[in-house]
Structures are given as C-alpha cells and as structure tokens.
Design a protein around this motif. Structure first.
Motif, PDB file in Angstrom:
ATOM      1  N   MET A 394       0.824  -1.217   0.000  1.00 16.07           N
ATOM      2  CA  MET A 394       0.000   0.000   0.000  1.00 16.07           C
ATOM      3  C   MET A 394       0.852   1.260   0.000  1.00 16.07           C
ATOM      4  O   MET A 394       0.400   2.324  -0.438  1.00 16.07           O
ATOM      5  CB  MET A 394      -0.940  -0.015   1.208  1.00 16.07           C
ATOM      6  N   LEU A 395       2.084   1.164   0.479  1.00 15.74           N
ATOM      7  CA  LEU A 395       2.979   2.322   0.446  1.00 15.74           C
ATOM      8  C   LEU A 395       3.303   2.746  -0.984  1.00 15.74           C
ATOM      9  O   LEU A 395       3.636   3.913  -1.236  1.00 15.74           O
ATOM     10  CB  LEU A 395       4.278   2.013   1.193  1.00 15.74           C
ATOM     11  N   SER A 409      -3.848   4.954   5.937  1.00 17.51           N
ATOM     12  CA  SER A 409      -4.322   3.593   5.690  1.00 17.51           C
ATOM     13  C   SER A 409      -3.155   2.617   5.527  1.00 17.51           C
ATOM     14  O   SER A 409      -3.185   1.497   6.050  1.00 17.51           O
ATOM     15  CB  SER A 409      -5.222   3.562   4.444  1.00 17.51           C
ATOM     16  N   ALA A 410      -2.112   3.040   4.819  1.00 24.59           N
ATOM     17  CA  ALA A 410      -0.948   2.168   4.638  1.00 24.59           C
ATOM     18  C   ALA A 410      -0.253   1.908   5.975  1.00 24.59           C
ATOM     19  O   ALA A 410       0.149   0.778   6.283  1.00 24.59           O
ATOM     20  CB  ALA A 410       0.026   2.790   3.639  1.00 24.59           C
ATOM     21  N   GLY A 535      12.326   9.175  -5.380  1.00 23.05           N
ATOM     22  CA  GLY A 535      13.355   8.589  -4.534  1.00 23.05           C
ATOM     23  C   GLY A 535      12.754   7.773  -3.396  1.00 23.05           C
ATOM     24  O   GLY A 535      13.193   6.653  -3.114  1.00 23.05           O
ATOM     25  N   ILE A 536      11.738   8.339  -2.738  1.00 21.49           N
ATOM     26  CA  ILE A 536      11.088   7.615  -1.636  1.00 21.49           C
ATOM     27  C   ILE A 536      10.331   6.408  -2.165  1.00 21.49           C
ATOM     28  O   ILE A 536      10.314   5.341  -1.537  1.00 21.49           O
ATOM     29  CB  ILE A 536      10.147   8.564  -0.866  1.00 21.49           C
ATOM     30  N   TYR A 537       9.705   6.540  -3.333  1.00 22.09           N
ATOM     31  CA  TYR A 537       8.987   5.411  -3.938  1.00 22.09           C
ATOM     32  C   TYR A 537       9.931   4.232  -4.171  1.00 22.09           C
ATOM     33  O   TYR A 537       9.585   3.076  -3.908  1.00 22.09           O
ATOM     34  CB  TYR A 537       8.366   5.859  -5.265  1.00 22.09           C
ATOM     35  N   SER A 543      11.601  -1.885   0.302  1.00 24.76           N
ATOM     36  CA  SER A 543      10.941  -2.296   1.535  1.00 24.76           C
ATOM     37  C   SER A 543       9.972  -3.448   1.279  1.00 24.76           C
ATOM     38  O   SER A 543       9.930  -4.427   2.033  1.00 24.76           O
ATOM     39  CB  SER A 543      10.195  -1.105   2.146  1.00 24.76           C
ATOM     40  N   LEU A 544       9.195  -3.360   0.214  1.00 28.04           N
ATOM     41  CA  LEU A 544       8.278  -4.444  -0.142  1.00 28.04           C
ATOM     42  C   LEU A 544       9.041  -5.714  -0.492  1.00 28.04           C
ATOM     43  O   LEU A 544       8.628  -6.824  -0.106  1.00 28.04           O
ATOM     44  CB  LEU A 544       7.398  -4.007  -1.320  1.00 28.04           C
TER      45      LEU A 544
END
Length: 588
Positions: A394-395, A409-410, A535-537, A543-544
C-alpha cells in the motif's frame, strides 16, 4: 543523502507511566505460573511482587534504550547548526551504531557466564553516563566520542532485557510478555522522532540526552534492589573470548562503515569501500573459524557456531533481518514523505504516525496472548507477515498526488501486521535454545540491527541517486533554458521542501523576475517534489521486496510447541535453564 524526521507529540515520561502501569496490570492477571522443577514438584520460583517490579524496570529500560535510537535524529539539524559540524553529521549516528551493534553478542555471552543482573546494571550505568556526557558536549568531536561511549552501554540493554523475560517465564508464558516488549520497541520506533521534535522545539537540545537520566535512574534503583540475580549454575570455570571479541568488533565495524559511507562519502566501487568490504569478509570468516575451534575445545566462544545448526534459529534470524530491513526503511522515510510531499509540519508529522503506533502496540499484545494460549506460533507468524506485505504494498500508492488518508491507511495496515507477526521471535529462539538464552537472544538482536543498518544505508543511497535525475527530467524545457544552471542547482537538494528559511530566501530571488519568476519557482518546486517522491517510492519498492522475502522464509519456520514448564536436559547437566537438579536461576 537527506534524512529528516519530524517532531511533536507528548512527553516521554507519560509514555513510561502508561507502559509500566499497563505491564503491571497485565501481569497481575497473567501471573498464574512460574515454576522450577524440584523433586518432581512444581514450586513457585519468584513472588508476584518480584516479577512485577522486575518487569516494570525492564520495560522502562527497553523503552529508554529503543527511544534513544530514534529520538536524537530529530534534534541533529539543530545540534549540527549550533556546533558547526555539518561535515561530521553522520558520525554522530555512526559512532553510536558501531559500538552498540558490535557489543551486543559480547554482552549476551557475558550475561550467560556472569548472570543477567550484573551485566544489565553495568550497561545501564554506562548508558546513563554516556547520556550525561553527550548533554554536556562542548564540541562536535566530543559529542561523537560520547555517543560511541553511550553505545557501549546501550548494547547491553535490549538483548539482556529480552533474555530476562526468558529467565523469568516458561516458553509458553513468554508470549504474553513478548507481545508487550515487542510493542515497546515498535512504539519507540514511531514516537521517537515526535519526542525529539517536542524537546527540540520547547527546550534546549541537550535535554534530548538529559531526559534519559531520571527514567534510567528510576529503572536502575528498581532493578538493583528488586531484580533477582538470575545467576546461572554449572559454569565452574569462566574464560573470556578476547580474540573472538576483537575479531567481531573489527569485522563488524568495517562492514558497517562500508555500508554507511558507500554512495555518500565514497562511491560504491571506490577502493575505500571495496577495501572495507574485503577486510570485513576476511575478518568475519576468521572469526567464524576461531569460534568453531573454541567451541570444539569447550572454551566458551562469544557466538557458538553450533547455533547455526539449529534450523529455527537460522530461519528466525533471516526473517527478522529481512523484516527489520523493510520496517526501518518504511518508518524512516514516512516522516520525510509527510513533510516534503504532503507539506505537513514537523510537529504534525510526528502525530501523523500515531495510527501506526496504536495498531502496532495493540496487535503485538493480542498476538502475544494468542500464542501463549495456543502454544503455537507459525500460523500467527504467517498471518502477520501477509498483513505486513499488504501494508508495504500500500505504500507504493504514495506519490505527489497522495493525501494524508492514503498515508494513514498504509501505516495502519503495516503497523498491525508488524505487531501481530513480529513480536515473538525472541521467544521462538529461546524456546528452541533454552540452554543458550542470553547468547541466542543477543545474536538475534545483533543480526537484526546489522540488517537494519545495511538497509538504511542502501535505501539512503537509492533515494539520493534517484532524486537528482528525476528532478532534472521534470523541469520544463523553457524553464531550463530561461534560468542559469547555478539557480537550478539551488534545488538539487530536496531540503528546500523542509526548510521555510531556505524557501523564503530562494523565493525572494525569484520575485525579482516578477510574475514569470513566481511561475518558474512553482515549476521548480513541483519538480523537486517529483524527484523526492520518486526517490522515496524506490525505497518503498525495496521495503516491499524485503517483506516478501520474510513472507517466503516464514513458511520454512519449524513449529516447535512452546513449553508450559521449564524443560529438562539430560544431555547437558550444566546447561542454563535445563537441569532438574539445578534451578534455572538462583535468587540472592
């Protein structure tokens, strides 16, 4: 690399009171069993008062130590500005990280040899002394040195606190407390930046360190006078593994320095980084060989290589490493997304993380209760990991068009899954290795911290490498042609999104160009947001990926029913926590 965490929130002392009160109340309802085996009869080993007060002190120490890992980061920009030490910004964290990580397995082994209480108290005293010295630091170099000293004490706190839970309770009972202790760590990871921001905005930055003293002294007094010694029997001769400790410190330090400097101070393929990695590899391989020889000769190595012959231990280490890499990467960049992309203030971004805090704490306690009642953990671990994967996925919906509800929500889903499925791995390892509680627990903590450190370094490099290309590609061609290169270069650092002072200074320069200047300014700021969001994406993708690795690994986790009585050992009469004739711990 740019890392910034927001502030705001309530005071740290309120958090401590709530956790201690909750823990005491929970324990009053749960303390139904705590037995040693003597002549085949179950006999209470501790009084309820001893255990309640011991656990109250332990929980305060856990919260204190884990909060310190995140609380300082928020105050760092102010500290660096006051001490004029921007060139040594990362070393304040690196020095603490090096000493606190490499000492974890050493303290764990010493606590197995000398007893938990003495080593625990040494760690608390060193940590508090380091906190006081950090608060009094007259210079940036002094602060770096004192943070390293503080880390020497911090390394003893979390792993031994978890080992104490293993000493006080049978494996099946531990789940009830592992949920609470896991919630403490998860809560600190989220509220640390908020507490640091509140202190920085409302008091002198030195109180970021001084705040440790009253809480730590209270915990110290409780543990000195009310904690059982938890001294193990069977260790008639004690030898310290000095060579193993030296090799572990050298190898781990080189490894962490390599990942900390790679992509920022030096290029990934530079001679410095390659040399550090090669040196780390050679040293750690030598460490494994030396430890194997010492275990074969029964000379008490720091980390017994035989631990890795236990499948439950190995899988648990891999799961917690991968999951911690995912969680730290997510939590670390969420405040940056909130402030830089959503435009939320530093104070409000700290409060924005509260939904994740609540779900993590609640689900951690619930899963601990379920595991204790069922005496099984694998299905709970699988369910929790599935929910965590969903939260990490969800992130990926977060972009420049996202809003606070998308972030909430994430975080709620990720927090619930993490708390539900990750709070009891210390208990799983302790159940699998009852004769090596301190060593196994500290080794699990050691590898988890190594994983988190590597992940943050890698994700920071990914974010920094992604920002500038995306930013420059997002600048409209007419704007690139109109503005000088040196003006565009002002936006090469996304820090402009987080600093109102920088924005005001740059905006004044653009107002000179009139209405067209304002248009160009807004276009450049939009390009900055696009670059930061990309960059954060990319860090969220990593992370996923780490969370998916954890999900695959959890299916290989062996189910070993949790003991509701202290186990017996006929093969190793000197082993800690297993002998029928010798109680697992001795009260003094």
């Amino acid at each position: 690399m740019l890392f910034h965490k927001g502030g705001g929130g309530t005071g740290i002392e309120i958090i401590d009171v709530e956790f201690v009160a909750h823990a005491a109340g929970l324990f009053g309802r749960l303390m139904e069993k705590n037995y040693s085996l003597q002549a085949g009869i179950d006999m209470p080993l501790y009084s309820k008062r001893e255990i309640v007060l011991t656990m109250a002190g332990v929980l305060m120490v856990m919260l204190l130590a884990s909060l310190d890992q995140t609380i300082v980061s928020t105050a760092m920009p102010h500290i660096v500005s006051e001490m004029r030490g921007f060139d040594r910004y990362t070393w304040v964290t690196t020095a603490y990280l090096l000493t606190s990580t490499v000492m974890v397995p050493i303290y764990g082994k010493l606590s197995d040899l000398y007893g938990r209480k003495s080593i625990f108290l040494v760690g608390i005293v060193l940590f508090l002394a380091g906190s006081a010295l950090c608060g009094m630091s007259p210079s940036m170099n002094a602060l770096i040195g004192f943070r390293a000293f503080q880390g020497l004490g911090a390394a003893a706190l979390l792993p031994i606190a978890i080992a104490v839970v293993g000493d006080l309770f049978t494996p099946r009972e531990r789940g009830k407390w592992q949920g609470v202790t896991g919630a403490v760590f998860g809560l600190s990871s989220v509220i640390g930046p908020a507490v640091g921001g509140w202190i920085t905005e409302n008091a002198n930055w030195r109180w970021v360190f001084y705040i440790n003293l009253p809480i730590g002294l209270l915990a110290l007094l409780v543990l000195i006078f009310l904690m059982p010694s938890l001294t193990t029997r069977g260790n008639t001769s004690i030898t310290i593994d000095y060579s193993g400790a030296a090799l572990l410190i050298l190898g781990t330090s080189a490894l962490l320095l390599g990942f900390t400097w790679a992509g920022s101070t030096y290029a990934w393929l530079s001679p410095q980084i390659l040399g550090l990695m090669a040196g780390a590899g050679i040293t750690l391989i030598t460490f494994v060989w030396v430890e194997g020889r010492k275990e074969h000769l029964n000379r008490q190595p720091i980390i017994d290589p035989s631990l890795f012959r236990n499948r439950i231990f190995v899988i648990s280490v891999l799961i917690t490493m991968a999951a911690n890499m995912s969680l730290l990467g997510s939590v670390f960049f969420l405040p940056l997304f909130a402030q830089g992309i959503l435009g939320i203030s530093a104070t409000d971004s700290g409060l924005l993380l509260s939904p994740m805090t609540l779900t993590l704490v609640g689900s951690s306690i619930i899963s601990g209760q379920i595991v204790s009642r069922l005496g099984k953990y694998k299905m709970i671990a699988i369910i929790g990991m599935l929910i965590s994967v969903l939260g990490a996925a969800m992130l990926l919906r977060l972009n420049v068009n996202a809003n606070a509800n998308d972030l909430w929500s994430a975080m709620i889903v990720l927090g619930f899954g993490t708390g539900f499925g990750m709070s009891f791995y210390s208990m799983i390892v302790q159940n699998a290795l009852p004769d090596k509680l301190g060593q196994a627990t500290s080794a699990l903590t050691f590898f988890r911290q190594i994983g988190g450190t590597i992940a943050l370094a890698a994700m920071g490099s990914v974010m920094a490498a992604s920002y500038r290309p995306t930013f420059h590609q997002s600048i409209p061609a007419p704007t690139r042609q109109l503005l000088p290169t040196k003006v565009i270069a002002l936006f090469d650092n996304p820090n402009i999104l987080l600093s109102h002072d920088i924005q005001s200074t740059v905006l004044k320069q653009f107002t000179i160009l009139g209405p067209q200047g304002m248009i160009e300014y807004r276009q450049l700021m939009h390009a900055v947001r696009l670059g930061l969001a990309q960059g954060i994406y990319n860090t969220f993708i990593l992370s996923l990926a780490f969370m998916l690795i954890s999900l695959v690994l959890v299916f290989f986790l062996e189910e070993k029913p949790l003991q509701d009585r202290r186990s017996n050992s006929t093969t190793n009469p000197a082993a800690d926590h297993t002998s029928i004739n010798s109680p697992p711990v001795i009260l003094h």
